[in-house]
Design a protein around this motif. Sequence first.
Motif, PDB file in Angstrom:
ATOM      1  N   GLN A  38     -52.314  23.807  46.997  1.00 64.69           N
ATOM      2  CA  GLN A  38     -52.322  22.486  46.375  1.00 64.69           C
ATOM      3  C   GLN A  38     -52.517  21.416  47.449  1.00 64.69           C
ATOM      4  OE1 GLN A  38     -48.086  21.305  45.292  1.00 64.69           O
ATOM      5  NE2 GLN A  38     -47.784  23.530  45.719  1.00 64.69           N
ATOM      6  N   LYS A  39     -52.792  20.249  46.966  1.00 63.33           N
ATOM      7  CA  LYS A  39     -52.923  19.115  47.885  1.00 63.33           C
ATOM      8  C   LYS A  39     -51.564  18.825  48.491  1.00 63.33           C
ATOM      9  CE  LYS A  39     -54.336  14.273  48.184  1.00 63.33           C
ATOM     10  NZ  LYS A  39     -54.783  13.073  47.445  1.00 63.33           N
ATOM     11  N   GLY A  40     -51.509  18.643  49.827  1.00 63.67           N
ATOM     12  CA  GLY A  40     -50.267  18.338  50.537  1.00 63.67           C
ATOM     13  C   GLY A  40     -49.616  19.560  51.127  1.00 63.67           C
ATOM     14  N   LEU A  41     -50.177  20.765  50.856  1.00 62.63           N
ATOM     15  CA  LEU A  41     -49.611  21.980  51.448  1.00 62.63           C
ATOM     16  C   LEU A  41     -50.308  22.226  52.796  1.00 62.63           C
ATOM     17  CD1 LEU A  41     -48.805  25.310  49.661  1.00 62.63           C
ATOM     18  CD2 LEU A  41     -49.911  25.308  51.898  1.00 62.63           C
ATOM     19  N   PHE A  42     -49.491  22.149  53.887  1.00 62.25           N
ATOM     20  CA  PHE A  42     -50.032  22.328  55.228  1.00 62.25           C
ATOM     21  C   PHE A  42     -49.571  23.678  55.767  1.00 62.25           C
ATOM     22  CE2 PHE A  42     -50.717  17.681  56.813  1.00 62.25           C
ATOM     23  CZ  PHE A  42     -51.443  17.387  55.672  1.00 62.25           C
ATOM     24  N   SER A  43     -50.217  24.098  56.814  1.00 58.97           N
ATOM     25  CA  SER A  43     -49.887  25.372  57.466  1.00 58.97           C
ATOM     26  C   SER A  43     -49.539  25.104  58.929  1.00 58.97           C
ATOM     27  CB  SER A  43     -51.066  26.342  57.373  1.00 58.97           C
ATOM     28  OG  SER A  43     -50.763  27.545  58.049  1.00 58.97           O
ATOM     29  N   SER A  44     -48.480  25.759  59.457  1.00 62.33           N
ATOM     30  CA  SER A  44     -48.054  25.633  60.854  1.00 62.33           C
ATOM     31  C   SER A  44     -47.887  27.027  61.443  1.00 62.33           C
ATOM     32  CB  SER A  44     -46.737  24.852  60.945  1.00 62.33           C
ATOM     33  OG  SER A  44     -46.184  24.924  62.246  1.00 62.33           O
ATOM     34  N   PRO A  45     -48.220  27.204  62.723  1.00 63.52           N
ATOM     35  CA  PRO A  45     -48.032  28.509  63.344  1.00 63.52           C
ATOM     36  C   PRO A  45     -46.571  28.833  63.617  1.00 63.52           C
ATOM     37  CG  PRO A  45     -48.921  26.965  64.937  1.00 63.52           C
ATOM     38  CD  PRO A  45     -48.890  26.256  63.617  1.00 63.52           C
ATOM     39  N   SER A  46     -45.654  27.808  63.614  1.00 63.63           N
ATOM     40  CA  SER A  46     -44.268  28.085  64.020  1.00 63.63           C
ATOM     41  C   SER A  46     -43.187  27.357  63.229  1.00 63.63           C
ATOM     42  CB  SER A  46     -44.092  27.742  65.516  1.00 63.63           C
ATOM     43  OG  SER A  46     -44.327  26.354  65.741  1.00 63.63           O
ATOM     44  N   TRP A  47     -43.428  26.193  62.664  1.00 69.26           N
ATOM     45  CA  TRP A  47     -42.358  25.431  62.016  1.00 69.26           C
ATOM     46  C   TRP A  47     -41.835  26.162  60.781  1.00 69.26           C
ATOM     47  CZ3 TRP A  47     -45.536  20.300  62.291  1.00 69.26           C
ATOM     48  CH2 TRP A  47     -45.391  19.740  63.584  1.00 69.26           C
ATOM     49  N   PRO A  48     -40.570  25.939  60.460  1.00 71.02           N
ATOM     50  CA  PRO A  48     -39.987  26.619  59.295  1.00 71.02           C
ATOM     51  C   PRO A  48     -40.728  26.273  58.002  1.00 71.02           C
ATOM     52  CG  PRO A  48     -38.259  25.641  60.646  1.00 71.02           C
ATOM     53  CD  PRO A  48     -39.558  25.100  61.166  1.00 71.02           C
ATOM     54  N   LEU A  49     -40.878  27.251  57.117  1.00 73.29           N
ATOM     55  CA  LEU A  49     -41.471  26.988  55.807  1.00 73.29           C
ATOM     56  C   LEU A  49     -40.554  26.026  55.022  1.00 73.29           C
ATOM     57  CD1 LEU A  49     -42.592  30.601  54.833  1.00 73.29           C
ATOM     58  CD2 LEU A  49     -44.025  28.730  55.759  1.00 73.29           C
ATOM     59  N   GLY A  50     -41.186  25.115  54.365  1.00 70.48           N
ATOM     60  CA  GLY A  50     -40.436  24.106  53.618  1.00 70.48           C
ATOM     61  C   GLY A  50     -40.207  22.822  54.407  1.00 70.48           C
ATOM     62  N   THR A  51     -40.604  22.792  55.689  1.00 70.84           N
ATOM     63  CA  THR A  51     -40.461  21.563  56.489  1.00 70.84           C
ATOM     64  C   THR A  51     -41.309  20.451  55.880  1.00 70.84           C
ATOM     65  OG1 THR A  51     -39.995  22.780  58.521  1.00 70.84           O
ATOM     66  CG2 THR A  51     -40.866  20.552  58.767  1.00 70.84           C
ATOM     67  N   GLU A  52     -40.744  19.229  55.853  1.00 73.02           N
ATOM     68  CA  GLU A  52     -41.440  18.087  55.242  1.00 73.02           C
ATOM     69  C   GLU A  52     -41.739  17.022  56.291  1.00 73.02           C
ATOM     70  OE1 GLU A  52     -39.133  16.649  51.984  1.00 73.02           O
ATOM     71  OE2 GLU A  52     -39.309  18.512  50.835  1.00 73.02           O
ATOM     72  N   GLY A  53     -42.801  16.238  56.016  1.00 74.95           N
ATOM     73  CA  GLY A  53     -43.173  15.140  56.902  1.00 74.95           C
ATOM     74  C   GLY A  53     -44.416  14.437  56.414  1.00 74.95           C
ATOM     75  N   TYR A  54     -45.042  13.703  57.338  1.00 79.03           N
ATOM     76  CA  TYR A  54     -46.293  13.028  56.999  1.00 79.03           C
ATOM     77  C   TYR A  54     -47.142  12.879  58.263  1.00 79.03           C
ATOM     78  CZ  TYR A  54     -43.817   8.805  58.647  1.00 79.03           C
ATOM     79  OH  TYR A  54     -43.107   7.905  59.388  1.00 79.03           O
ATOM     80  N   VAL A  55     -48.447  12.713  58.053  1.00 80.05           N
ATOM     81  CA  VAL A  55     -49.378  12.513  59.160  1.00 80.05           C
ATOM     82  C   VAL A  55     -50.029  11.142  59.005  1.00 80.05           C
ATOM     83  CG1 VAL A  55     -49.826  14.966  59.530  1.00 80.05           C
ATOM     84  CG2 VAL A  55     -51.238  13.676  57.901  1.00 80.05           C
ATOM     85  N   VAL A  56     -50.491  10.593  60.139  1.00 82.26           N
ATOM     86  CA  VAL A  56     -51.166   9.289  60.149  1.00 82.26           C
ATOM     87  C   VAL A  56     -52.457   9.444  60.948  1.00 82.26           C
ATOM     88  CG1 VAL A  56     -51.024   6.875  60.855  1.00 82.26           C
ATOM     89  CG2 VAL A  56     -48.983   8.026  59.976  1.00 82.26           C
ATOM     90  N   TYR A  57     -53.530   8.985  60.351  1.00 79.34           N
ATOM     91  CA  TYR A  57     -54.832   9.015  61.026  1.00 79.34           C
ATOM     92  C   TYR A  57     -55.537   7.700  60.760  1.00 79.34           C
ATOM     93  CZ  TYR A  57     -59.676  10.236  62.104  1.00 79.34           C
ATOM     94  OH  TYR A  57     -60.972  10.250  62.618  1.00 79.34           O
ATOM     95  N   GLU A  58     -55.811   6.979  61.822  1.00 77.47           N
ATOM     96  CA  GLU A  58     -56.477   5.678  61.737  1.00 77.47           C
ATOM     97  C   GLU A  58     -55.839   4.787  60.667  1.00 77.47           C
ATOM     98  OE1 GLU A  58     -60.632   6.371  61.182  1.00 77.47           O
ATOM     99  OE2 GLU A  58     -60.924   7.086  63.253  1.00 77.47           O
ATOM    100  N   GLY A  59     -54.547   4.779  60.659  1.00 77.59           N
ATOM    101  CA  GLY A  59     -53.797   3.909  59.757  1.00 77.59           C
ATOM    102  C   GLY A  59     -53.566   4.472  58.381  1.00 77.59           C
TER     103      GLY A  59
END
Length: 305
Positions: A38-59
């Motif tokens: 789904q939209k908003g589901l990210f993948s990480s090589p190490s962070w715990p599953l279920g970790t929440e946050g946000y990203v910022v790109y050019e504002g």
Amino acid sequence: MSNDTPIQYGEVTATYFWDDGSGINGDTGAPASGEPMQKGLFSSPSWPLGTEGYVVYEGKKAEFFIGDRGPGTPSQNCDVLLDMDGKTFAEITGETWNESSYTVSGGNGHLDVEYYITEWGDGNGTEGAPHPFQQPGNKCEDAVSPIPEEALPQEEQKADEEQESEEPAEKPSEEPSEEPSKEEKAPEKATDGGSGRDAAKQERSEEGAATGGEGGDGGVTAETAANDLSGFDLMGANGVMGGTGLLAVAVIPALLIALLFAWTRRPSGAHAGASDRGRGLTAQSSGRHSLGSRLNSVVDRLRGR
């Protein structure tokens, strides 16, 4: 997200994916968390599953949660440490998502983004700095930086600013306050023995004499006392009764009694004739005059006249 306050911040290189089990464009199957793609589901090589946050790109800001593992090989040497869903990637770059090819228009497959972790998940994984896929001992410490102040709530920003600006308060120098010494004036004591009391007593006596006693009408002044004693001069200059005064006090009463007795006696010859009675009265009258003269003479001698 349940919490918007960041607990970790950093910058990483990100790519995009879409794994729904279709096998299109390198699809490897459903996400590891069990959540549907789904939209908003990210993948990480190490962070715990279920970790929440946000990203910022050019504002532009986009929220996420960690629901899968990846990227795999691209994460080696800490190169690509975040995999974004294709739809979010297209949105923040201003491109379009192709539903048939699972690709983003524009041909750009990598972005340098700022990430903010707001809550760690309770699934498998490791909190803190990310590490490459299946390389837990290789921490990518450069991917973590201090959280920017503008990302903190105003209350926390204010607290941080106050903490930075706080300096140890200098204690004011404790100097003894100089107060003007107070000299208490001791009451003056009379040094002339009883002269002070005698003077006060004399002053009170003079005031009483001037006013005639307490009521102003019963006192004895020096003038009245002198007048009372001037008739007989019984007291000397120093207040001691003289010899003449004593003699007068002793003699005068006796003389007065003797003269009064002689004056009141009848002449001899009570049965004398009328002529004799006339002479007797004359003699008696002259005798009285003579007695008065003698009395005055005695008094004059006593007074020293």
